[in-house]
Design an enzyme around this catalytic site. Structure first.
Site, PDB file in Angstrom:
ATOM      1  N   ASN A  59       0.818  -1.227  -0.375  1.00 21.50           N
ATOM      2  CA  ASN A  59       0.319  -0.186  -0.023  1.00 21.50           C
ATOM      3  C   ASN A  59       0.693   0.742  -0.013  1.00 21.50           C
ATOM      4  O   ASN A  59       1.444   1.488   0.348  1.00 21.50           O
ATOM      5  CB  ASN A  59      -1.017  -0.100   1.290  1.00 21.50           C
ATOM      6  CG  ASN A  59      -1.807   1.124   1.407  1.00 21.50           C
ATOM      7  OD1 ASN A  59      -2.314   1.636  -0.144  1.00 21.50           O
ATOM      8  ND2 ASN A  59      -1.971   1.411   2.426  1.00 21.50           N
ATOM      9  N   SER A 106      -7.780   1.651  -6.859  1.00 17.73           N
ATOM     10  CA  SER A 106      -8.834   1.823  -6.497  1.00 17.73           C
ATOM     11  C   SER A 106      -9.548   1.835  -6.830  1.00 17.73           C
ATOM     12  O   SER A 106      -9.273   1.299  -8.773  1.00 17.73           O
ATOM     13  CB  SER A 106      -7.759   3.566  -6.651  1.00 17.73           C
ATOM     14  OG  SER A 106      -8.292   4.239  -6.500  1.00 17.73           O
ATOM     15  N   TYR A 119      -2.454   8.359 -11.349  1.00 18.39           N
ATOM     16  CA  TYR A 119      -2.561   7.776  -9.762  1.00 18.39           C
ATOM     17  C   TYR A 119      -3.945   6.823 -11.136  1.00 18.39           C
ATOM     18  O   TYR A 119      -3.966   5.357 -10.931  1.00 18.39           O
ATOM     19  CB  TYR A 119      -3.184   8.932  -9.242  1.00 18.39           C
ATOM     20  CG  TYR A 119      -4.091   8.531  -8.510  1.00 18.39           C
ATOM     21  CD1 TYR A 119      -3.168   7.901  -6.859  1.00 18.39           C
ATOM     22  CD2 TYR A 119      -5.780   7.725  -8.136  1.00 18.39           C
ATOM     23  CE1 TYR A 119      -3.743   6.864  -6.088  1.00 18.39           C
ATOM     24  CE2 TYR A 119      -5.906   6.976  -6.759  1.00 18.39           C
ATOM     25  CZ  TYR A 119      -4.835   6.847  -6.306  1.00 18.39           C
ATOM     26  OH  TYR A 119      -5.208   5.868  -5.070  1.00 18.39           O
ATOM     27  N   ALA A 121      -3.449   5.361 -14.040  1.00 19.23           N
ATOM     28  CA  ALA A 121      -2.868   4.656 -14.977  1.00 19.23           C
ATOM     29  C   ALA A 121      -2.085   3.885 -13.590  1.00 19.23           C
ATOM     30  O   ALA A 121      -1.808   2.695 -14.350  1.00 19.23           O
ATOM     31  CB  ALA A 121      -2.002   5.624 -15.495  1.00 19.23           C
ATOM     32  N   LYS A 123      -2.822   2.845 -11.098  1.00 16.21           N
ATOM     33  CA  LYS A 123      -3.908   1.591 -10.214  1.00 16.21           C
ATOM     34  C   LYS A 123      -4.053   0.972 -11.414  1.00 16.21           C
ATOM     35  O   LYS A 123      -4.194  -0.183 -10.846  1.00 16.21           O
ATOM     36  CB  LYS A 123      -5.180   2.926  -9.681  1.00 16.21           C
ATOM     37  CG  LYS A 123      -4.067   3.027  -8.113  1.00 16.21           C
ATOM     38  CD  LYS A 123      -3.759   2.685  -7.182  1.00 16.21           C
ATOM     39  CE  LYS A 123      -3.310   3.334  -5.749  1.00 16.21           C
ATOM     40  NZ  LYS A 123      -2.404   2.610  -4.775  1.00 16.21           N
ATOM     41  N   VAL A 154     -11.041   6.559   1.537  1.00 15.67           N
ATOM     42  CA  VAL A 154     -10.851   6.076   2.794  1.00 15.67           C
ATOM     43  C   VAL A 154     -10.897   6.940   3.143  1.00 15.67           C
ATOM     44  O   VAL A 154     -10.305   8.255   3.738  1.00 15.67           O
ATOM     45  CB  VAL A 154     -10.624   4.938   2.927  1.00 15.67           C
ATOM     46  CG1 VAL A 154      -9.736   4.398   4.943  1.00 15.67           C
ATOM     47  CG2 VAL A 154     -10.447   3.888   2.134  1.00 15.67           C
ATOM     48  N   ASP A 155     -11.506   7.182   4.726  1.00 20.95           N
ATOM     49  CA  ASP A 155     -11.708   8.474   5.613  1.00 20.95           C
ATOM     50  C   ASP A 155     -10.737   7.782   6.912  1.00 20.95           C
ATOM     51  O   ASP A 155     -10.931   7.458   7.647  1.00 20.95           O
ATOM     52  CB  ASP A 155     -12.828   9.027   6.534  1.00 20.95           C
ATOM     53  CG  ASP A 155     -13.080  10.380   7.507  1.00 20.95           C
ATOM     54  OD1 ASP A 155     -12.267  10.657   7.645  1.00 20.95           O
ATOM     55  OD2 ASP A 155     -13.959  10.328   8.482  1.00 20.95           O
TER      56      ASP A 155
END
Length: 225
Positions: A59, A106, A119, A121, A123, A154-155
């Protein structure tokens, strides 16, 4: 599983690395990409401590999409390296018991988002790598499962909006994100747990959306002739 190591290595001009039975890479803006030898050393230290590694979660994140080379290196290349190191340290041909690699994708890797094309591309590349690697002979021979989980927003706290400002269109991205609902951190974690527990999912792309929840994605079957 004996436990989870959260090893945080900060080095000059390197990457913060959380490693153990879960491997987590984080990029800091003032740093450059960590060397493969440092990542391998963290894997090695973890295996020495616990005796084995069962799960690797890749990650990685960076927000400066103006530096395209570093951006792709952090978001895509680091996860690919982490996957193959997982094979080295978990693989049956290397004395391990096999294991699981989970790559964090994502939803932006599945649909276009005009304000973060780099981003998207990166993911999308990670999703395709994961689906392809699941059938790679080396992973199969070593008993390695691999999945990618694609999360909605995601918070993780208010600091995420400060980080978003580093994107080329950061202010627009921040505004759009604030207008949309987000997953809680516990909801995101529950998605990872479901992937861990379901051994039938090898090579699958799992999505976790605020409104639709957990879903195993289906793709058209295309064969090479």
């Amino acid at each position: 599983m004996k436990g989870l190591v959260w090893l945080n290595l900060y080095i000059c001009r390197g990457v913060g690395v959380y490693m153990g039975l879960c491997v987590y890479l984080r990029y800091e803006p003032e740093m450059t990409v960590v060397t493969s030898c440092l990542i391998a050393a963290a894997f090695r230290k973890t295996k020495e401590h616990f005796g084995q590694i069962d799960i690797v979660c890749n990650n990685a994140m960076t927000y400066n999409d103006n530096d395209v080379s570093t951006f792709i290196e952090v978001l895509l290349s680091a996860a690919i390296r982490g996957t193959y190191l997982g094979v080295d340290f978990m693989g049956k041909t290397n004395g391990g018991n096999g294991g699981l690699v989970i790559n964090t994708g994502s939803m932006a890797g599945l649909w276009p988002v005009p304000i973060i094309p780099c981003y998207c591309a990166a993911k999308a590349g990670l999703i395709h790598f994961t689906r392809s690697a699941a059938e790679e002979p080396m992973l199969q021979q070593n008993g390695i499962r691999i999945n990618v989980i694609c999360l909605d927003n995601v918070d993780v706290g208010p600091h995420r909006f400060d980080a978003m400002k580093r994107f080329k269109y950061g202010q627009i991205l921040e505004n759009v994100t604030k207008e949309r609902k987000s997953l809680s951190l516990s909801e995101a974690v529950s998605g990872f747990i479901r992937v861990i527990e379901d051994e039938s999912l090898n090579g699958s792309v799992v999505s976790l959306l605020v409104d639709k929840g957990y879903e195993v994605m289906e793709f058209p079957e295309i064969t090479m002739s």
